[in-house]
Scaffold this motif. Structure first.
Motif, PDB file in Angstrom:
ATOM      1  N   VAL A   1       0.845  -1.202   0.000  1.00 49.13           N
ATOM      2  CA  VAL A   1       0.000   0.000   0.000  1.00 49.13           C
ATOM      3  C   VAL A   1       0.880   1.251   0.000  1.00 49.13           C
ATOM      4  CG1 VAL A   1      -1.681   1.339   1.347  1.00 49.13           C
ATOM      5  CG2 VAL A   1      -1.976  -1.135   1.084  1.00 49.13           C
ATOM      6  N   ALA A   2       1.946   1.234   0.810  1.00 52.57           N
ATOM      7  CA  ALA A   2       2.869   2.374   0.858  1.00 52.57           C
ATOM      8  C   ALA A   2       3.487   2.629  -0.511  1.00 52.57           C
ATOM      9  CB  ALA A   2       3.961   2.119   1.900  1.00 52.57           C
ATOM     10  N   GLU A   3       3.883   1.568  -1.191  1.00 52.48           N
ATOM     11  CA  GLU A   3       4.470   1.704  -2.528  1.00 52.48           C
ATOM     12  C   GLU A   3       3.464   2.341  -3.493  1.00 52.48           C
ATOM     13  OE1 GLU A   3       7.923   0.168  -3.796  1.00 52.48           O
ATOM     14  OE2 GLU A   3       7.885   1.206  -1.863  1.00 52.48           O
ATOM     15  N   GLY A   4       2.206   1.957  -3.361  1.00 53.62           N
ATOM     16  CA  GLY A   4       1.165   2.557  -4.205  1.00 53.62           C
ATOM     17  C   GLY A   4       1.027   4.047  -3.958  1.00 53.62           C
ATOM     18  N   TYR A   5       1.016   4.432  -2.686  1.00 55.48           N
ATOM     19  CA  TYR A   5       0.933   5.859  -2.368  1.00 55.48           C
ATOM     20  C   TYR A   5       2.169   6.605  -2.840  1.00 55.48           C
ATOM     21  CZ  TYR A   5      -3.381   5.633   0.359  1.00 55.48           C
ATOM     22  OH  TYR A   5      -4.690   5.492   0.742  1.00 55.48           O
ATOM     23  N   LEU A   6       3.333   5.972  -2.720  1.00 55.58           N
ATOM     24  CA  LEU A   6       4.565   6.595  -3.195  1.00 55.58           C
ATOM     25  C   LEU A   6       4.493   6.826  -4.704  1.00 55.58           C
ATOM     26  CD1 LEU A   6       7.453   7.567  -2.514  1.00 55.58           C
ATOM     27  CD2 LEU A   6       8.220   5.221  -2.954  1.00 55.58           C
ATOM     28  N   GLU A   7       3.978   5.855  -5.412  1.00 58.31           N
ATOM     29  CA  GLU A   7       3.876   5.949  -6.865  1.00 58.31           C
ATOM     30  C   GLU A   7       2.985   7.112  -7.306  1.00 58.31           C
ATOM     31  OE1 GLU A   7       2.248   3.054 -10.291  1.00 58.31           O
ATOM     32  OE2 GLU A   7       3.674   2.141  -8.893  1.00 58.31           O
ATOM     33  N   ILE A   8       1.926   7.380  -6.545  1.00 63.16           N
ATOM     34  CA  ILE A   8       1.043   8.499  -6.919  1.00 63.16           C
ATOM     35  C   ILE A   8       1.429   9.799  -6.195  1.00 63.16           C
ATOM     36  CG2 ILE A   8      -0.871   7.016  -7.580  1.00 63.16           C
ATOM     37  CD1 ILE A   8      -2.226   7.777  -4.878  1.00 63.16           C
ATOM     38  N   LYS A   9       2.603   9.782  -5.571  1.00 58.40           N
ATOM     39  CA  LYS A   9       3.203  10.960  -4.931  1.00 58.40           C
ATOM     40  C   LYS A   9       2.419  11.477  -3.728  1.00 58.40           C
ATOM     41  CE  LYS A   9       5.524  12.483  -9.053  1.00 58.40           C
ATOM     42  NZ  LYS A   9       6.119  12.034  -9.909  1.00 58.40           N
ATOM     43  N   ASN A  10       1.724  10.575  -3.051  1.00 55.86           N
ATOM     44  CA  ASN A  10       1.072  10.929  -1.792  1.00 55.86           C
ATOM     45  C   ASN A  10       2.026  10.483  -0.682  1.00 55.86           C
ATOM     46  OD1 ASN A  10      -0.489  11.231   0.509  1.00 55.86           O
ATOM     47  ND2 ASN A  10      -2.375  10.580  -0.501  1.00 55.86           N
ATOM     48  N   TYR A  11       3.034  11.308  -0.435  1.00 53.48           N
ATOM     49  CA  TYR A  11       4.137  10.944   0.442  1.00 53.48           C
ATOM     50  C   TYR A  11       3.721  10.818   1.899  1.00 53.48           C
ATOM     51  CZ  TYR A  11       6.477  12.332  -3.824  1.00 53.48           C
ATOM     52  OH  TYR A  11       6.845  12.456  -5.137  1.00 53.48           O
TER      53      TYR A  11
ATOM     54  N   CYS B   1      10.297   9.554   1.804  1.00 55.90           N
ATOM     55  CA  CYS B   1       8.980  10.216   1.815  1.00 55.90           C
ATOM     56  C   CYS B   1       9.050  11.534   2.582  1.00 55.90           C
ATOM     57  CB  CYS B   1       7.919   9.310   2.428  1.00 55.90           C
ATOM     58  SG  CYS B   1       7.380   7.998   1.342  1.00 55.90           S
ATOM     59  N   TYR B   2       9.756  11.522   3.711  1.00 55.37           N
ATOM     60  CA  TYR B   2       9.911  12.761   4.473  1.00 55.37           C
ATOM     61  C   TYR B   2      10.582  13.827   3.603  1.00 55.37           C
ATOM     62  CZ  TYR B   2       8.785  10.454   8.940  1.00 55.37           C
ATOM     63  OH  TYR B   2       8.168   9.798   9.968  1.00 55.37           O
ATOM     64  N   ALA B   3      11.632  13.439   2.895  1.00 54.14           N
ATOM     65  CA  ALA B   3      12.339  14.403   2.052  1.00 54.14           C
ATOM     66  C   ALA B   3      11.450  14.883   0.910  1.00 54.14           C
ATOM     67  CB  ALA B   3      13.620  13.778   1.511  1.00 54.14           C
ATOM     68  N   LEU B   4      10.765  13.971   0.267  1.00 57.58           N
ATOM     69  CA  LEU B   4       9.916  14.341  -0.870  1.00 57.58           C
ATOM     70  C   LEU B   4       8.724  15.204  -0.452  1.00 57.58           C
ATOM     71  CD1 LEU B   4      10.014  10.956  -2.806  1.00 57.58           C
ATOM     72  CD2 LEU B   4      11.078  13.121  -3.507  1.00 57.58           C
ATOM     73  N   SER B   5       8.285  15.049   0.796  1.00 60.13           N
ATOM     74  CA  SER B   5       7.171  15.874   1.286  1.00 60.13           C
ATOM     75  C   SER B   5       7.673  17.142   1.981  1.00 60.13           C
ATOM     76  CB  SER B   5       6.271  15.063   2.217  1.00 60.13           C
ATOM     77  OG  SER B   5       6.968  14.691   3.385  1.00 60.13           O
ATOM     78  N   LYS B   6       8.989  17.352   1.906  1.00 59.76           N
ATOM     79  CA  LYS B   6       9.629  18.548   2.464  1.00 59.76           C
ATOM     80  C   LYS B   6       9.511  18.634   3.985  1.00 59.76           C
ATOM     81  CE  LYS B   6       9.027  21.289  -1.721  1.00 59.76           C
ATOM     82  NZ  LYS B   6       9.308  20.700  -2.770  1.00 59.76           N
ATOM     83  N   ASP B   7       9.429  17.487   4.631  1.00 58.93           N
ATOM     84  CA  ASP B   7       9.461  17.400   6.093  1.00 58.93           C
ATOM     85  C   ASP B   7      10.936  17.252   6.464  1.00 58.93           C
ATOM     86  OD1 ASP B   7       9.325  16.793   8.790  1.00 58.93           O
ATOM     87  OD2 ASP B   7       7.807  15.219   8.561  1.00 58.93           O
ATOM     88  N   TRP B   8      11.649  18.383   6.395  1.00 60.63           N
ATOM     89  CA  TRP B   8      13.107  18.377   6.498  1.00 60.63           C
ATOM     90  C   TRP B   8      13.613  17.886   7.843  1.00 60.63           C
ATOM     91  CZ3 TRP B   8      13.930  18.155   1.778  1.00 60.63           C
ATOM     92  CH2 TRP B   8      13.362  19.021   0.856  1.00 60.63           C
ATOM     93  N   LYS B   9      12.907  18.214   8.913  1.00 57.98           N
ATOM     94  CA  LYS B   9      13.355  17.790  10.242  1.00 57.98           C
ATOM     95  C   LYS B   9      13.356  16.265  10.352  1.00 57.98           C
ATOM     96  CE  LYS B   9      12.250  18.359  15.171  1.00 57.98           C
ATOM     97  NZ  LYS B   9      12.063  16.977  15.549  1.00 57.98           N
ATOM     98  N   ASN B  10      12.229  15.634  10.018  1.00 51.32           N
ATOM     99  CA  ASN B  10      12.158  14.177  10.082  1.00 51.32           C
ATOM    100  C   ASN B  10      13.061  13.519   9.047  1.00 51.32           C
ATOM    101  OD1 ASN B  10      10.414  13.665  12.286  1.00 51.32           O
ATOM    102  ND2 ASN B  10       8.660  14.256  11.040  1.00 51.32           N
TER     103      ASN B  10
END
Length: 190
Positions: free
Chosen positions: A21-31, A58-67
């Motif tokens: 499921v995570a891979e599916g969300y990653l593929e559609i860019k829902n990080y 995912c943290y990096a792609l969603s710009k959650d720089w701290k995490n």
């Protein structure tokens, strides 16, 4: 009545499903959603590191720089020689606003990997974007000399001409101009 080990197998299968499921969300860019499911998949020790790496991404792609920074630092503690992780952490550090630390990370990466075009390119881009044109100028000429076919050279030259006085990208004598010791090598005592 349950079969012995059935619960463990169910949990393992569930973790595999979470990963899928995570891979599916990653593929559609829902990080954000992908990160949630990678965390659930991490419950399976066989998927832990793979899921953790994907979570960090995912943290990096969603710009959650701290995490993202915390995650990549942890991954680097497990694999301290991994250049890809170091490069990602340098980028994340810059995006997190820690410019001086990011510059130090890139300098260390360049020292250890002098022929890595992407590291040098990212370093020049960082210096230009933070307005350190004079610092970027030297690295620009290194990039131009080592990787003359780099696709960013023209764009970097244009940006440098805007932020550095008397910048000339066609100059071939940059190193000589920067050398303050004008004695010829044969004049120096060994």
């Amino acid at each position: 009545m349950r079969i012995p080990g059935e619960s463990r197998i169910i949990l393992k299968n569930l973790a595999v499903e979470y990963y899928t499921v995570a891979e599916g969300y990653l593929e559609i860019k829902n990080y954000t959603k992908a990160a949630e499911y990678y965390k659930l998949a991490m419950r399976n020790k066989d998927l832990y590191l793979t899921s953790y790496y994907k979570l960090a991404r995912c943290y990096a792609l969603s710009k959650d720089w701290k995490n993202a920074a915390e995650s990549y630092e942890y991954l680097l503690s497990l694999d301290p020689d991994n250049v890809m992780l170091k490069t990602s952490l340098a980028y994340i550090t810059a995006m997190n606003g820690n410019i001086d630390d990011a510059i130090l990370k890139y300098r260390k990466l360049l020292e250890d990997n002098p022929f890595d075009e992407s590291i040098l390119e990212n370093y020049v881009a960082l210096l230009i974007n933070v307005g350190r044109g004079e610092d970027a100028e030297e690295s620009f000429f290194v990039l131009k000399e080592k990787f003359p076919d780099n696709k960013q050279i023209t764009g970097f030259a244009q940006k440098l001409s805007e932020i550095v006085d008397n910048f000339d990208a066609s100059r071939k004598d940059f190193k000589e101009n920067q050398n303050t010791d004008k004695t010829k090598p044969e004049d120096k005592q060994l």
